[in-house]
Design a protein around this motif. Structure first.
Motif, mmCIF file in Angstrom:
data_model
loop_
_atom_site.group_PDB
_atom_site.id
_atom_site.type_symbol
_atom_site.label_atom_id
_atom_site.label_comp_id
_atom_site.label_asym_id
_atom_site.label_seq_id
_atom_site.Cartn_x
_atom_site.Cartn_y
_atom_site.Cartn_z
ATOM 1 N N SER A 2 0.827 -1.210 0.000
ATOM 2 C CA SER A 2 0.000 0.000 0.000
ATOM 3 C C SER A 2 0.861 1.259 0.000
ATOM 4 C CB SER A 2 -0.923 0.020 1.220
ATOM 5 O OG SER A 2 -1.828 -1.048 1.146
ATOM 6 N N GLY A 3 1.940 1.233 0.776
ATOM 7 C CA GLY A 3 2.858 2.367 0.799
ATOM 8 C C GLY A 3 3.501 2.597 -0.562
ATOM 9 N N ASP A 4 3.870 1.501 -1.243
ATOM 10 C CA ASP A 4 4.445 1.622 -2.584
ATOM 11 C C ASP A 4 3.441 2.240 -3.542
ATOM 12 O OD1 ASP A 4 6.809 0.495 -1.713
ATOM 13 O OD2 ASP A 4 6.348 -1.503 -2.499
ATOM 14 N N CYS A 5 2.192 1.856 -3.442
ATOM 15 C CA CYS A 5 1.138 2.421 -4.298
ATOM 16 C C CYS A 5 0.990 3.911 -4.047
ATOM 17 C CB CYS A 5 -0.195 1.718 -4.053
ATOM 18 S SG CYS A 5 -0.238 0.027 -4.666
ATOM 19 N N GLU A 6 1.039 4.319 -2.783
ATOM 20 C CA GLU A 6 0.937 5.735 -2.447
ATOM 21 C C GLU A 6 2.091 6.518 -3.065
ATOM 22 O OE1 GLU A 6 -1.463 7.510 -0.715
ATOM 23 O OE2 GLU A 6 -2.609 5.659 -0.911
ATOM 24 N N LYS A 7 3.331 5.984 -2.941
ATOM 25 C CA LYS A 7 4.494 6.658 -3.516
ATOM 26 C C LYS A 7 4.391 6.731 -5.034
ATOM 27 C CE LYS A 7 7.335 4.173 -0.898
ATOM 28 N NZ LYS A 7 8.552 3.538 -0.432
ATOM 29 N N LEU A 8 3.964 5.656 -5.668
ATOM 30 C CA LEU A 8 3.807 5.631 -7.121
ATOM 31 C C LEU A 8 2.780 6.659 -7.569
ATOM 32 C CD1 LEU A 8 4.238 4.258 -9.937
ATOM 33 C CD2 LEU A 8 2.425 2.697 -9.291
ATOM 34 N N ASN A 9 1.651 6.703 -6.911
ATOM 35 C CA ASN A 9 0.605 7.657 -7.266
ATOM 36 C C ASN A 9 1.068 9.100 -7.087
ATOM 37 O OD1 ASN A 9 -1.123 5.553 -7.865
ATOM 38 N ND2 ASN A 9 -2.133 5.592 -5.874
ATOM 39 N N GLU A 10 1.779 9.373 -6.014
ATOM 40 C CA GLU A 10 2.277 10.726 -5.759
ATOM 41 C C GLU A 10 3.302 11.132 -6.816
ATOM 42 O OE1 GLU A 10 2.752 14.457 -3.769
ATOM 43 O OE2 GLU A 10 1.145 12.993 -3.972
ATOM 44 N N ALA A 11 4.202 10.223 -7.157
ATOM 45 C CA ALA A 11 5.206 10.519 -8.189
ATOM 46 C C ALA A 11 4.528 10.828 -9.522
ATOM 47 C CB ALA A 11 6.174 9.346 -8.341
ATOM 48 N N GLN A 12 3.537 10.042 -9.890
ATOM 49 C CA GLN A 12 2.834 10.276 -11.145
ATOM 50 C C GLN A 12 2.043 11.588 -11.094
ATOM 51 O OE1 GLN A 12 0.800 6.503 -11.644
ATOM 52 N NE2 GLN A 12 2.428 5.771 -12.979
ATOM 53 N N LEU A 14 2.928 14.183 -9.572
ATOM 54 C CA LEU A 14 3.919 15.246 -9.703
ATOM 55 C C LEU A 14 4.574 15.281 -11.086
ATOM 56 C CD1 LEU A 14 5.581 14.934 -6.193
ATOM 57 C CD2 LEU A 14 4.070 16.770 -7.010
ATOM 58 N N GLY A 15 4.147 14.395 -11.978
ATOM 59 C CA GLY A 15 4.649 14.411 -13.346
ATOM 60 C C GLY A 15 5.790 13.462 -13.655
ATOM 61 N N TRP A 16 6.150 12.621 -12.704
ATOM 62 C CA TRP A 16 7.211 11.657 -12.947
ATOM 63 C C TRP A 16 6.691 10.525 -13.820
ATOM 64 C CZ3 TRP A 16 12.269 11.498 -11.020
ATOM 65 C CH2 TRP A 16 12.595 12.535 -10.156
ATOM 66 N N LYS A 17 7.584 9.968 -14.630
ATOM 67 C CA LYS A 17 7.291 8.718 -15.334
ATOM 68 C C LYS A 17 7.864 7.612 -14.460
ATOM 69 C CE LYS A 17 7.187 10.282 -20.038
ATOM 70 N NZ LYS A 17 7.709 10.120 -21.384
ATOM 71 N N VAL A 18 7.037 6.688 -14.070
ATOM 72 C CA VAL A 18 7.471 5.623 -13.176
ATOM 73 C C VAL A 18 7.401 4.307 -13.932
ATOM 74 C CG1 VAL A 18 7.041 4.448 -10.989
ATOM 75 C CG2 VAL A 18 6.583 6.907 -11.196
ATOM 76 N N LEU A 19 8.538 3.643 -14.039
ATOM 77 C CA LEU A 19 8.622 2.352 -14.718
ATOM 78 C C LEU A 19 8.917 1.289 -13.672
ATOM 79 C CD1 LEU A 19 10.886 3.509 -17.673
ATOM 80 C CD2 LEU A 19 8.395 3.346 -17.636
ATOM 81 N N GLN A 20 8.283 0.154 -13.808
ATOM 82 C CA GLN A 20 8.484 -0.914 -12.831
ATOM 83 C C GLN A 20 9.032 -2.150 -13.527
ATOM 84 O OE1 GLN A 20 4.553 -1.306 -11.081
ATOM 85 N NE2 GLN A 20 5.099 0.160 -9.494
ATOM 86 N N PHE A 21 9.983 -2.792 -12.857
ATOM 87 C CA PHE A 21 10.614 -3.994 -13.383
ATOM 88 C C PHE A 21 10.725 -5.031 -12.278
ATOM 89 C CE2 PHE A 21 12.417 -0.307 -15.582
ATOM 90 C CZ PHE A 21 12.096 -0.609 -16.899
ATOM 91 N N THR A 22 10.778 -6.280 -12.678
ATOM 92 C CA THR A 22 11.065 -7.361 -11.740
ATOM 93 C C THR A 22 12.444 -7.918 -12.083
ATOM 94 O OG1 THR A 22 10.191 -9.153 -13.112
ATOM 95 C CG2 THR A 22 8.614 -7.994 -11.687
ATOM 96 N N ALA A 23 12.950 -8.809 -11.280
ATOM 97 C CA ALA A 23 14.250 -9.427 -11.549
ATOM 98 C C ALA A 23 14.249 -10.139 -12.904
ATOM 99 C CB ALA A 23 14.595 -10.414 -10.432
ATOM 100 N N LEU A 24 13.104 -10.640 -13.331
ATOM 101 C CA LEU A 24 13.016 -11.346 -14.617
ATOM 102 C C LEU A 24 13.357 -10.437 -15.799
ATOM 103 C CD1 LEU A 24 9.707 -13.381 -14.105
ATOM 104 C CD2 LEU A 24 12.057 -14.221 -13.950
ATOM 105 N N HIS A 25 13.134 -9.161 -15.663
ATOM 106 C CA HIS A 25 13.421 -8.223 -16.749
ATOM 107 C C HIS A 25 14.915 -8.085 -17.040
ATOM 108 C CE1 HIS A 25 9.300 -6.812 -15.886
ATOM 109 N NE2 HIS A 25 9.308 -6.474 -17.165
ATOM 110 N N PHE A 26 15.768 -8.454 -16.088
ATOM 111 C CA PHE A 26 17.196 -8.188 -16.213
ATOM 112 C C PHE A 26 18.011 -9.369 -16.725
ATOM 113 C CE2 PHE A 26 15.525 -4.968 -13.446
ATOM 114 C CZ PHE A 26 16.144 -3.832 -13.933
ATOM 115 N N GLN A 27 17.406 -10.514 -16.910
ATOM 116 C CA GLN A 27 18.105 -11.680 -17.446
ATOM 117 C C GLN A 27 17.547 -12.007 -18.820
ATOM 118 O OE1 GLN A 27 20.704 -13.379 -16.106
ATOM 119 N NE2 GLN A 27 20.735 -11.878 -14.458
#
Length: 67
Positions: A2-12, A14-27
């Motif tokens: 829930s805290g992560d969702c709050e931070k993501l929503n606030e960043a967006q 404020l105009g930030w582009k927020v990209l999310q990745f998991t460990a699977l994205h890096f291999q």
């Protein structure tokens, strides 16, 4: 989570582009197995500013941060 969702929503908000990745994205093998886009490809696609703006940001001392 829930805290992560709050931070993501606030960043967006404020105009930030927020990209999310998991460990699977890096291999590469994991990306192929799960049909995922590489983080670098995603970041490049999300960067809708011209190189001249990027240079302006660098010269002004403002830098973006990747987490």
């Amino acid at each position: 989570m829930s805290g992560d969702c709050e931070k993501l929503n606030e960043a967006q908000r404020l105009g930030w582009k927020v990209l999310q990745f998991t460990a699977l994205h890096f291999q590469e093998k994991d990306r192929a197995t799960h049909k995922l886009t590489s983080p670098l490809e995603t970041i490049r696609a999300a960067a809708d500013f011209a190189p001249t703006e990027s240079a302006r940001l660098s010269s002004s001392g403002t830098q973006g941060t990747l987490f």
